[in-house]
Design a protein around this motif. Structure first.
Motif, PDB file in Angstrom:
ATOM      1  N   ALA A 173      10.825   8.367 -25.552  1.00  0.00           N
ATOM      2  CA  ALA A 173      12.213   8.749 -25.845  1.00  0.00           C
ATOM      3  C   ALA A 173      13.113   8.417 -24.666  1.00  0.00           C
ATOM      4  CB  ALA A 173      12.296  10.234 -26.188  1.00  0.00           C
ATOM      5  N   GLU A 174      12.627   8.634 -23.457  1.00  0.00           N
ATOM      6  CA  GLU A 174      13.398   8.280 -22.258  1.00  0.00           C
ATOM      7  C   GLU A 174      13.728   6.790 -22.261  1.00  0.00           C
ATOM      8  OE1 GLU A 174      14.222  10.114 -19.176  1.00  0.00           O
ATOM      9  OE2 GLU A 174      13.980  11.823 -20.517  1.00  0.00           O
ATOM     10  N   LEU A 185      19.501   2.058 -25.428  1.00  0.00           N
ATOM     11  CA  LEU A 185      20.648   2.068 -26.336  1.00  0.00           C
ATOM     12  C   LEU A 185      21.861   1.430 -25.677  1.00  0.00           C
ATOM     13  CD1 LEU A 185      20.427   5.716 -27.728  1.00  0.00           C
ATOM     14  CD2 LEU A 185      19.702   3.619 -28.882  1.00  0.00           C
ATOM     15  N   SER A 186      22.731   0.889 -26.499  1.00  0.00           N
ATOM     16  CA  SER A 186      23.991   0.355 -26.000  1.00  0.00           C
ATOM     17  C   SER A 186      24.754   1.467 -25.278  1.00  0.00           C
ATOM     18  CB  SER A 186      24.838  -0.165 -27.153  1.00  0.00           C
ATOM     19  OG  SER A 186      26.178  -0.375 -26.744  1.00  0.00           O
ATOM     20  N   PRO A 187      25.341   1.172 -24.122  1.00  0.00           N
ATOM     21  CA  PRO A 187      26.095   2.195 -23.396  1.00  0.00           C
ATOM     22  C   PRO A 187      27.384   2.617 -24.105  1.00  0.00           C
ATOM     23  CG  PRO A 187      26.266   0.087 -22.268  1.00  0.00           C
ATOM     24  CD  PRO A 187      25.292  -0.096 -23.395  1.00  0.00           C
ATOM     25  N   THR A 188      27.738   1.948 -25.190  1.00  0.00           N
ATOM     26  CA  THR A 188      28.950   2.311 -25.924  1.00  0.00           C
ATOM     27  C   THR A 188      28.678   3.275 -27.078  1.00  0.00           C
ATOM     28  OG1 THR A 188      28.762   0.398 -27.387  1.00  0.00           O
ATOM     29  CG2 THR A 188      30.044   0.101 -25.349  1.00  0.00           C
ATOM     30  N   LYS A 214      19.337  -2.592 -30.348  1.00  0.00           N
ATOM     31  CA  LYS A 214      20.162  -3.160 -31.420  1.00  0.00           C
ATOM     32  C   LYS A 214      20.830  -2.098 -32.280  1.00  0.00           C
ATOM     33  CE  LYS A 214      17.803  -7.466 -31.441  1.00  0.00           C
ATOM     34  NZ  LYS A 214      16.687  -8.201 -31.870  1.00  0.00           N
ATOM     35  N   LEU A 215      20.541  -0.843 -32.023  1.00  0.00           N
ATOM     36  CA  LEU A 215      21.120   0.234 -32.815  1.00  0.00           C
ATOM     37  C   LEU A 215      22.643   0.248 -32.661  1.00  0.00           C
ATOM     38  CD1 LEU A 215      20.117   2.601 -34.606  1.00  0.00           C
ATOM     39  CD2 LEU A 215      20.403   4.037 -32.600  1.00  0.00           C
ATOM     40  N   ALA A 216      23.354   0.517 -33.757  1.00  0.00           N
ATOM     41  CA  ALA A 216      24.817   0.486 -33.721  1.00  0.00           C
ATOM     42  C   ALA A 216      25.449   1.772 -34.252  1.00  0.00           C
ATOM     43  CB  ALA A 216      25.324  -0.718 -34.516  1.00  0.00           C
TER      44      ALA A 216
END
Length: 183
Positions: free
Chosen positions: A106-107, A113-116, A86-88
């Motif tokens: 961490a991996e 994470l969002s690929p964007t 959900k991180l933006a």
């Protein structure tokens, strides 16, 4: 370990108030539009949880990770559904390679994470979990500072540390890096 990010956001509240308070030694000296949350080991999840605050513009986990949806609800993890997916905002993970207890998490967090998002996962394989702290490991320190210089100061030259075909981390065989959406 309870991950209470409210201490980070309370600290941010204080800094913003001091920046606005006449007579404060910090009056007008803080760019409150550029804020990083950063945490070492158990502080990493706190930093990533604090990144939910809209004032935070980048987040860094040092020798740490942030929960993925699969890990939500585990002891010490946010139960509110706030997970890496959900991180933006731009995110970076710096760790000490496979000997680092935060490495596997961490991996998984990086992959969630969002690929964007602009994101970096950098492992200095020679340091382990806290190897950069008992004696300064300037390669580690300089890499973290380059991320902060890029994110907080707009220093696009700093990205040559971790982005591009000739990045300085890419030239050092002790670093393993993966990134997405970097300039």
């Amino acid at each position: 370990v309870i991950m209470d990010a409210s201490y980070m956001t309370k600290g941010l509240d204080w800094a913003v108030a001091e920046n606005a308070r006449r007579g404060s030694p910090l009056f007008g000296k803080i760019d409150t539009s550029k804020v990083a949350a950063m945490g070492q080991s158990c502080g990493g999840p706190q930093a990533f949880t604090a990144a939910h605050d809209p004032r935070v513009t980048t987040v860094i986990a040092l020798n740490s990770n942030f929960p993925t949806a699969a890990a939500a609800g585990a002891p010490g993890r946010p139960a509110n559904g706030w997970n890496a997916d959900k991180l933006a905002i731009p995110a970076a993970f710096f760790n000490g390679g496979p000997a680092d207890s935060g490495y596997t998490g961490a991996e998984a967090s990086y992959k969630a994470l969002s690929p964007t998002l602009p994101a970096l996962k950098a492992s200095l394989t020679s340091v382990g979990h806290t190897g950069a702290y008992p004696m300064p490991e300037l390669r580690y320190t300089n890499a973290v500072l380059a991320w902060l210089d890029w994110q907080l100061k707009g220093d696009t030259h700093a990205t040559s540390t971790f982005a591009g075909p000739n990045c300085s981390l890419c030239q050092d065989p002790d670093w393993w890096i993966d990134s997405q959406n970097l300039p």
